[in-house]
Structure formats: C-alpha cells, structure tokens
Design an enzyme around this catalytic site. Structure first.
Site, mmCIF file in Angstrom:
data_model
loop_
_atom_site.group_PDB
_atom_site.id
_atom_site.type_symbol
_atom_site.label_atom_id
_atom_site.label_comp_id
_atom_site.label_asym_id
_atom_site.label_seq_id
_atom_site.Cartn_x
_atom_site.Cartn_y
_atom_site.Cartn_z
ATOM 1 N N ASN A 11 36.680 43.833 46.883
ATOM 2 C CA ASN A 11 37.955 44.191 47.520
ATOM 3 C C ASN A 11 38.285 45.621 47.096
ATOM 4 O OD1 ASN A 11 40.557 44.494 48.425
ATOM 5 N ND2 ASN A 11 41.456 42.961 47.046
ATOM 6 N N LYS A 13 40.611 47.508 48.113
ATOM 7 C CA LYS A 13 42.055 47.836 48.144
ATOM 8 C C LYS A 13 42.265 49.173 48.863
ATOM 9 C CE LYS A 13 42.608 44.891 44.161
ATOM 10 N NZ LYS A 13 43.295 44.557 42.909
ATOM 11 N N HIS A 101 46.686 37.800 49.168
ATOM 12 C CA HIS A 101 46.439 38.509 47.913
ATOM 13 C C HIS A 101 47.775 38.722 47.200
ATOM 14 C CE1 HIS A 101 45.266 41.506 44.989
ATOM 15 N NE2 HIS A 101 44.018 41.138 45.198
ATOM 16 N N GLU A 103 48.931 41.131 45.675
ATOM 17 C CA GLU A 103 49.570 42.426 45.944
ATOM 18 C C GLU A 103 50.316 42.396 47.272
ATOM 19 O OE1 GLU A 103 46.036 44.756 45.311
ATOM 20 O OE2 GLU A 103 46.128 44.258 43.180
ATOM 21 N N GLU A 173 42.995 34.087 41.378
ATOM 22 C CA GLU A 173 43.214 35.396 40.760
ATOM 23 C C GLU A 173 44.497 35.351 39.926
ATOM 24 O OE1 GLU A 173 40.974 38.743 42.999
ATOM 25 O OE2 GLU A 173 42.997 38.614 43.796
ATOM 26 N N GLY A 179 43.404 44.110 37.479
ATOM 27 C CA GLY A 179 43.495 45.535 37.159
ATOM 28 C C GLY A 179 43.964 45.830 35.743
ATOM 29 N N SER A 219 39.721 41.537 36.899
ATOM 30 C CA SER A 219 38.963 42.293 35.897
ATOM 31 C C SER A 219 37.537 41.776 35.698
ATOM 32 C CB SER A 219 39.722 42.340 34.564
ATOM 33 O OG SER A 219 40.963 43.008 34.724
ATOM 34 N N GLY A 240 37.753 43.738 42.206
ATOM 35 C CA GLY A 240 38.519 44.910 42.616
ATOM 36 C C GLY A 240 37.870 46.174 42.081
HETATM 37 P P1 13P Z 1 40.377 43.931 39.575
HETATM 38 O O1 13P Z 1 38.944 43.475 39.610
HETATM 39 O O2 13P Z 1 40.530 45.413 39.689
HETATM 40 O O3 13P Z 1 41.121 43.323 38.431
HETATM 41 O O4 13P Z 1 41.074 43.353 40.919
HETATM 42 C C1 13P Z 1 40.953 42.009 41.207
HETATM 43 C C2 13P Z 1 41.483 41.769 42.566
HETATM 44 O O5 13P Z 1 42.671 41.839 42.806
HETATM 45 C C3 13P Z 1 40.513 41.485 43.632
HETATM 46 O O6 13P Z 1 41.150 41.044 44.803
#
Ligand code: 13P
Length: 260
Positions: A11, A13, A101, A103, A173, A179, A219, A240
């Site tokens: 992903n 983003k 998601h 976010e 997640e 992140g 992560s 991510g």
């Molecule tokens: P990270 O791998 O950067 O923690 O992000 C995870 C994520 O939100 C994937 O959709």
C-alpha cells in the site's frame, strides 16, 4: 504455516508520481522470480494517478503482479467530485481494492456503514476487497480489541453472501502499529487473526472461514515478516512504508512466501 496462498500487498499510500511508480515496479520485476509468484500472490496499490501507467506496464510485459487500488467510492457514477467509481477501477484491471483503511476512517470519516457499501460495490464489479480492521492503542489497553474488530466485521460483511465472502481478504492492522515501527508480536497478531477467522466461521461456515486470507499490517519489514507468516492464521501482509522500496518489498515477498 498456512495452506492458503499468501498475499503480500504494497500500500503505497500518497507516495510516488506515475513515473516513480513505474520505476519501482520495474525494479520489483527484476528482483522477483517465478518461484516467488508461485508461492505468493503479490499486489501493488499505487495512487489513482499512477494506476493506468502501472496497469499498462504489467499487462504489456505479462508481469504477474496484481494491480490494487487504495480506496473507491461505492456509487456507479454521479456528482461526487474527486471520487473514483468501482467500474473505473475494474476497467483498469484492478484486482484488489483496499476498503476501510484506518487512515480513511480517521481522516476522511469513513464509517462502518460506508465501508460496507464500498465492499459491496467492489464485489459487484468482481474485484476483491481487502477489508482493513484494527484497534487503537487506547482500545487495546482497555481490552477492547476483539469487540472492536468483530464490530467492524459485522458491519462490513452485512449483506455479503457466503459464496462472495470466501474470496475476500481481511487485513488486521492495529492502528498503533501503522507507521510507528511498533509491530504487534506474532502471538498477539495471531490471536486477533484467529479471532477474525472464528467470527467468519460462526457468521458463515468453517469452510468459508478457511478460505479467507487474513493479512497482518503495521510496520511489516524484512526483519519481522517470517515470524508473522509462521503463524497459522496469518496469510500475508499489507505493507506500507517498506513497500515503497522495491528491494525491501521483494525481500518481504521472498521471506513471506510459502516454503514450497
Ligand atoms: P506501515 O507498514 O507503514 O506501518 O503501514 C501499514 C499500513 O497501513 C498498510 O496499509
């Protein structure tokens, strides 16, 4: 180790222009080998502006990486400025669409009901939803993990028949792990992924639950992927930050794929 074919998804983003996206996919294709694709499904989820370029490249060269989107609007068309419809994605050979998601839920107000509409729209267009669920740190500390996740599942799967449910992907997640460099321990991640499968078994049937792929996200790196994938209910990863680096992402695929 799972018997389901793992799905490792990147992903991206809000990162990368269409030019950067092509460069990353090119690097990925130099690195990944037929054995990787045999033992894991791989998807990349660029921004909407890069989807067409990446699709053209994947199709022209017959590259077995699946194209994914990060979100969708549930309506077929209409006055929804700035949004992208499921048929627009389907026409680009998009295979997987991330819905719900954290976010989107946090910054753009996606409710459980809206996530359900998105999920149904993705299924209607014969694409595969990757449904994201997960708890905040406060919810974890209050012991509210399974209740939160089950509530999200109940809402998202509303109106989804068993036949469609079995093809879905659920990504667990934990929001506090996204992140942050903090990963859920393999045991903790396994416990929630198992709870997700148990909910699917009770809501549908065991054979349906056995087919659904449950990813872990938060992560994920080349360092922690193997121990996560060693858990019986973890069937892949939604990556991510580490997926922005083609070498790291290829390593994650290689370490996350099944052994044979
Ligand atoms: P990270 O791998 O950067 O923690 O992000 C995870 C994520 O939100 C994937 O959709």
């Amino acid at each position: 180790m799972t018997t389901r074919k793992p799905l490792i998804s990147g992903n991206w983003k809000m990162n990368y222009t269409h030019l950067d996206a092509i460069a990353v996919v090119q690097k990925l294709t130099y690195t990944l080998l037929p054995a990787d694709y045999d033992r894991a499904d791989v998807s990349v989820h660029p921004s909407f502006t890069a989807l067409r370029s990446v699709q053209t490249m994947l199709d022209a060269d017959g590259i077995p990486i699946a194209l994914g989107a990060q979100d969708v609007h549930p309506a077929e068309s209409g006055a929804f400025t700035g949004e992208v419809s499921p048929s627009m994605l389907a026409k680009l050979n998009v295979r997987y669409v991330i819905v719900g998601h954290s976010e989107r839920r946090e910054h753009f107000g996606d409710t459980d009901a809206f996530v359900n509409q998105k999920l149904l729209a993705v299924l209607k267009h014969e694409m595969i939803p990757i449904l994201c669920v997960g708890e905040t740190l406060a919810e974890r500390e209050a012991g509210f993990i399974e209740d939160k996740v089950v509530g999200q599942l109940e809402a998202a799967f509303d109106g989804v028949p068993a036949q469609a449910a079995e093809g879905l992907v659920v990504a667990y997640e934990p929001i506090w792990a996204i992140g942050t460099g903090r990963t859920a321990s393999p045991d903790d991640a396994q416990a929630v992924c198992k709870a997700i499968r148990s909910w699917l078994a009770s809501h549908y049937r065991t054979d349906v639950a056995d087919k659904v792929r449950v990813q872990y996200g938060g992560s994920v790196t080349p360092t922690n992927i193997a121990e996560l994938m060693a858990q019986s209910d973890i069937d892949g990863a939604l990556v991510g930050g580490a997926s922005l680096d083609a070498e790291k992402f290829a390593q994650i695929v290689r370490l996350g794929r099944t052994a044979s």
